[in-house]
Design a protein around this motif. Structure first.
Motif, short mmCIF file in Angstrom:
data_model
loop_
_atom_site.label_atom_id
_atom_site.label_comp_id
_atom_site.label_asym_id
_atom_site.label_seq_id
_atom_site.Cartn_x
_atom_site.Cartn_y
_atom_site.Cartn_z
N TRP A 115 20.36 -58.22 39.69
CA TRP A 115 21.43 -58.63 40.61
C TRP A 115 21.03 -59.86 41.41
O TRP A 115 21.87 -60.69 41.74
CB TRP A 115 21.81 -57.47 41.53
N LEU A 116 19.71 -60.00 41.70
CA LEU A 116 19.25 -61.16 42.45
C LEU A 116 19.45 -62.44 41.64
O LEU A 116 19.87 -63.48 42.15
CB LEU A 116 17.77 -61.01 42.78
N ALA A 117 19.16 -62.35 40.34
CA ALA A 117 19.31 -63.52 39.47
C ALA A 117 20.79 -63.86 39.29
O ALA A 117 21.18 -65.03 39.27
CB ALA A 117 18.64 -63.27 38.13
N ALA A 118 21.62 -62.81 39.18
CA ALA A 118 23.06 -63.05 39.04
C ALA A 118 23.62 -63.70 40.30
O ALA A 118 24.45 -64.61 40.24
CB ALA A 118 23.78 -61.73 38.76
N LEU A 119 23.12 -63.26 41.46
CA LEU A 119 23.54 -63.85 42.72
C LEU A 119 23.13 -65.33 42.75
O LEU A 119 23.91 -66.20 43.17
CB LEU A 119 22.88 -63.08 43.87
N ALA A 120 21.91 -65.61 42.29
CA ALA A 120 21.44 -67.00 42.26
C ALA A 120 22.35 -67.85 41.38
O ALA A 120 22.67 -69.00 41.72
CB ALA A 120 20.00 -67.07 41.75
N PHE A 121 22.80 -67.28 40.26
CA PHE A 121 23.71 -68.01 39.36
C PHE A 121 25.00 -68.38 40.07
O PHE A 121 25.46 -69.53 40.03
CB PHE A 121 23.99 -67.15 38.12
N GLY A 122 25.60 -67.39 40.77
CA GLY A 122 26.84 -67.67 41.49
C GLY A 122 26.62 -68.69 42.59
O GLY A 122 27.40 -69.64 42.76
N LEU A 123 25.53 -68.52 43.34
CA LEU A 123 25.28 -69.40 44.49
C LEU A 123 24.99 -70.83 44.06
O LEU A 123 25.44 -71.78 44.69
CB LEU A 123 24.10 -68.85 45.31
#
Ligand code: HEM
Ligand code: HEM
Lengths: 139, 140
Positions: free
Chosen positions: B79-87
């Motif tokens: 989820w942290l990596a997915a958040l980084a993708f969105g951000l």
């Protein structure tokens, strides 16, 4: 490693060396009171480094190591791959010639070199995307 | 290649195409001037290519290729990596658009999102920078 990847990476190394050389020249300009126009070559320095070296290295490694598109077309279209190589390097070389020309001897030749360079590099970018897109997939 | 890498690398390629096109406009206009307004795109060019292309490509390839964990979840705190993708994508677009529109407020919002993306991804990927793990298959 396929020949195209080697060409990308070795050409990139040449640009890398050229960029560092130009970097020294930029740093030397104020120290030795060289012509102030030299300072305007900063964009050439940056793009040699980041287009000629970083982006070109990426293109070479992507062509070599990304997942295979299919058995028949493992690396997309080799012909498009070579076109991208020629467009990127032809375009960047024209910029390296055109930018100093624009500074030291402005005229139609300099303007045309930059305009053609712009078209070639933009085409290289989209050609690379087209040839890489289908190789980015889950498995 | 895991799904998040597919998204990151494809998004990075779109930033590359757009960033090169904007660079092409700048360079064409530098050689054959057609509109002084084109110079307002300089920071759009820089942000798309540095953050959208180079930084995001590195993230996508790292997520794909660095050693996974032997025990599930194999990819760790995804989820942290997915958040980084969105951000990183939102941040790059907001920062580039903010600078184009001359809005220092939006530029700050965009750059802050890019910072958060970098932090999330660094925290995510940190434990994956390690030697490969091997599990002995049961029954040996
Ligand atoms: C430890 C790593 C790095 C440090 C300490 C560093 C530091 C700096 C500094 C001090 C500047 C000058 C800013 C200015 O003149 O306004 C700069 C500019 C720049 N750096 Fe880095 N840098 C690092 C890594 C990188 C990397 C990895 C890249 C590219 C992949 C990069 C690309 C650039 C570019 C393109 C500029 C010009 C920015 C502009 O003029 O708008 N840097 N960097
Ligand atoms: C990964 C690719 C690229 C990166 C990271 C990048 C980065 C940059 C940066 C940091 C600057 C600011 C330079 C400065 O402050 O002196 C710049 C300016 C510029 N870039 Fe790029 N660039 C890239 C590709 C391209 C391409 C492909 C073109 C042309 C087709 C291009 C055309 C330009 C132009 C015309 C300028 C303005 C130069 C000036 O100030 O006279 N760039 N770019």
């Amino acid at each position: 490693m396929p020949p195209l990847a080697r060409y990308h990476i070795k050409t990139g190394l040449v640009y890398f060396a050229a960029a560092l050389l130009l970097g020294v020249l930029l740093a030397a300009q104020p120290v030795f009171a060289l012509p102030p126009q030299i300072a305007a070559l900063r964009p050439v320095f940056l793009h040699l480094l980041i287009v000629g070296w970083v982006t070109q290295l990426i293109m070479g490694v992507v062509y070599w190591m990304f997942p295979k598109e299919s058995k028949e077309r493992p690396r997309g279209s080799p012909r498009l791959g070579w076109a991208v190589f020629l467009l990127l390097n032809g375009g960047l070389a024209l910029r390296v010639i055109g930018e100093p020309l624009l500074i030291f001897q402005p005229g139609p030749a300099a303007g045309a070199a930059l305009a053609v360079s712009a078209v070639l590099q933009t085409a290289a970018g989209w050609g690379f995307i087209a040839n890489t897109w289908a190789r980015i997939k889950e498995r | 290649m895991p799904r998040l890498s597919v998204w990151m690398v494809r998004a990075a390629l779109l930033h590359l195409g757009t960033g090169f096109t904007v660079g092409g406009l700048l360079l064409f206009n530098k050689g054959e001037p057609f509109d002084t307004g084109v110079w307002a795109l300089l920071q759009v060019h820089v942000d798309l290519l540095i953050f959208g292309w180079i930084m995001q490509l590195a993230m996508g390839v790292a997520y794909w290729i660095l050693p996974r964990f032997a025990q599930p979840p194999k990819y760790g705190r995804t989820w942290l990596a997915a958040l980084a993708f969105g951000l990183i994508n939102a941040g790059t677009l907001i920062s580039a658009g903010g600078q184009w529109a001359g809005s220092s407020g939006w530029t700050l919002v965009g750059r802050a999102a890019i910072l958060l993306a970098g932090l999330c991804f660094a925290v995510y990927i940190f434990p994956r920078v390690k030697p490969m793990e091997f599990v002995t298959p049961p029954g040996r």
